[in-house]
Structure formats: structure tokens, C-alpha cells
Design a protein around this motif. Structure first.
Motif, mmCIF file in Angstrom:
data_model
loop_
_atom_site.group_PDB
_atom_site.id
_atom_site.type_symbol
_atom_site.label_atom_id
_atom_site.label_comp_id
_atom_site.label_asym_id
_atom_site.label_seq_id
_atom_site.Cartn_x
_atom_site.Cartn_y
_atom_site.Cartn_z
ATOM 1 N N TYR A 199 0.880 -1.124 0.204
ATOM 2 C CA TYR A 199 0.094 -0.137 0.067
ATOM 3 C C TYR A 199 0.905 1.331 0.066
ATOM 4 O O TYR A 199 0.299 2.374 -0.420
ATOM 5 C CB TYR A 199 -1.038 0.062 1.306
ATOM 6 C CG TYR A 199 -2.053 -0.902 1.147
ATOM 7 C CD1 TYR A 199 -3.262 -0.554 0.325
ATOM 8 C CD2 TYR A 199 -2.090 -2.285 1.590
ATOM 9 C CE1 TYR A 199 -4.051 -1.550 -0.032
ATOM 10 C CE2 TYR A 199 -3.044 -3.239 1.229
ATOM 11 C CZ TYR A 199 -4.077 -2.909 0.804
ATOM 12 O OH TYR A 199 -5.151 -3.811 0.527
ATOM 13 N N ASN A 238 -0.062 8.918 1.091
ATOM 14 C CA ASN A 238 -1.378 9.608 1.299
ATOM 15 C C ASN A 238 -2.762 8.931 1.501
ATOM 16 O O ASN A 238 -2.484 7.590 1.755
ATOM 17 C CB ASN A 238 -1.261 10.502 -0.137
ATOM 18 C CG ASN A 238 -1.680 9.151 -1.223
ATOM 19 O OD1 ASN A 238 -2.349 8.277 -1.097
ATOM 20 N ND2 ASN A 238 -0.685 9.575 -2.194
ATOM 21 N N ILE A 239 -3.722 9.384 1.775
ATOM 22 C CA ILE A 239 -4.934 8.700 2.326
ATOM 23 C C ILE A 239 -5.467 7.680 1.268
ATOM 24 O O ILE A 239 -5.506 6.595 1.595
ATOM 25 C CB ILE A 239 -5.934 9.698 2.566
ATOM 26 C CG1 ILE A 239 -5.933 10.655 3.749
ATOM 27 C CG2 ILE A 239 -7.313 9.049 2.895
ATOM 28 C CD1 ILE A 239 -5.760 9.942 5.159
ATOM 29 N N GLU A 240 -5.230 8.133 -0.042
ATOM 30 C CA GLU A 240 -5.673 6.958 -0.911
ATOM 31 C C GLU A 240 -4.971 5.721 -1.055
ATOM 32 O O GLU A 240 -5.430 4.719 -1.111
ATOM 33 C CB GLU A 240 -5.707 7.662 -2.251
ATOM 34 C CG GLU A 240 -6.386 8.949 -2.698
ATOM 35 C CD GLU A 240 -5.987 10.219 -2.306
ATOM 36 O OE1 GLU A 240 -4.638 10.377 -2.014
ATOM 37 O OE2 GLU A 240 -6.939 10.984 -1.846
ATOM 38 N N ASN A 241 -3.575 5.971 -0.761
ATOM 39 C CA ASN A 241 -2.760 4.789 -0.739
ATOM 40 C C ASN A 241 -2.823 3.859 0.680
ATOM 41 O O ASN A 241 -2.837 2.701 0.602
ATOM 42 C CB ASN A 241 -1.218 4.975 -1.007
ATOM 43 C CG ASN A 241 -0.897 5.504 -2.574
ATOM 44 O OD1 ASN A 241 -1.886 5.205 -3.367
ATOM 45 N ND2 ASN A 241 0.243 5.975 -2.630
ATOM 46 N N ALA A 290 -6.527 2.167 0.557
ATOM 47 C CA ALA A 290 -7.065 1.619 -0.802
ATOM 48 C C ALA A 290 -7.582 0.322 -0.713
ATOM 49 O O ALA A 290 -7.044 -0.430 0.196
ATOM 50 C CB ALA A 290 -5.784 1.871 -1.932
ATOM 51 N N LYS A 306 -1.020 -0.919 -4.559
ATOM 52 C CA LYS A 306 -0.276 -0.350 -5.675
ATOM 53 C C LYS A 306 1.128 -0.839 -5.981
ATOM 54 O O LYS A 306 1.763 -0.527 -7.152
ATOM 55 C CB LYS A 306 -0.467 1.295 -5.483
ATOM 56 C CG LYS A 306 -1.689 1.941 -6.080
ATOM 57 C CD LYS A 306 -1.765 3.359 -5.864
ATOM 58 C CE LYS A 306 -1.154 4.163 -6.951
ATOM 59 N NZ LYS A 306 -1.205 5.358 -6.851
#
Length: 69
Positions: free
Chosen positions: A36, A54-57, A60, A64
């Protein structure tokens, strides 16, 4: 007005990321292991790429990155 030369950080340490998100070091380790967040090891220190923090990673549904130590 003078412009200041602001240096952007390229890497964070595990403890800094844990404090940023209010999570444990163990959770940071799992996020790295599961892909992540992007990290690399330099000696005994783990360096986490700042652009992957970041929040998205962090939260998620799919990882990624592929971290291989």
C-alpha cells in the motif's frame, strides 16, 4: 518579497508515517509488506517514499506497489 527555497522531502521513516496517520508501527509495516505504500531499505532503516504517503494509498482497496526487501 523574497521567495524561500523550500525543500520537499523525498522519504519518511516508519515512525513519522505512523504519527501522521495515527497508526502503529506494526500497521505501517503491514502496509509496506502488502504494497500500500512504497518503501526501500537502507541498511537497518526503512525509507518510505513521500509521494506514496497519502490517504488514497494508505486505505485503498487494492495495493499499488511491490516492495521487495
Amino acid at each position: 518579497m523574497q521567495s524561500k527555497n523550500i525543500k520537499q522531502r523525498l522519504y519518511y521513516r516508519r515512525k513519522e508515517v505512523a504519527e501522521m496517520f495515527g497508526i502503529s508501527l506494526r500497521t505501517v509495516d503491514r502496509k509496506i509488506q502488502d504494497g500500500y505504500i512504497k518503501a526501500m531499505k537502507g541498511g537497518h532503516t526503512v525509507f518510505i517514499k513521500s509521494d506514496s504517503v497519502n490517504i488514497e494509498n494508505m486505505f485503498a482497496s487494492k495495493p499499488k506497489f511491490n516492495n521487495e526487501f
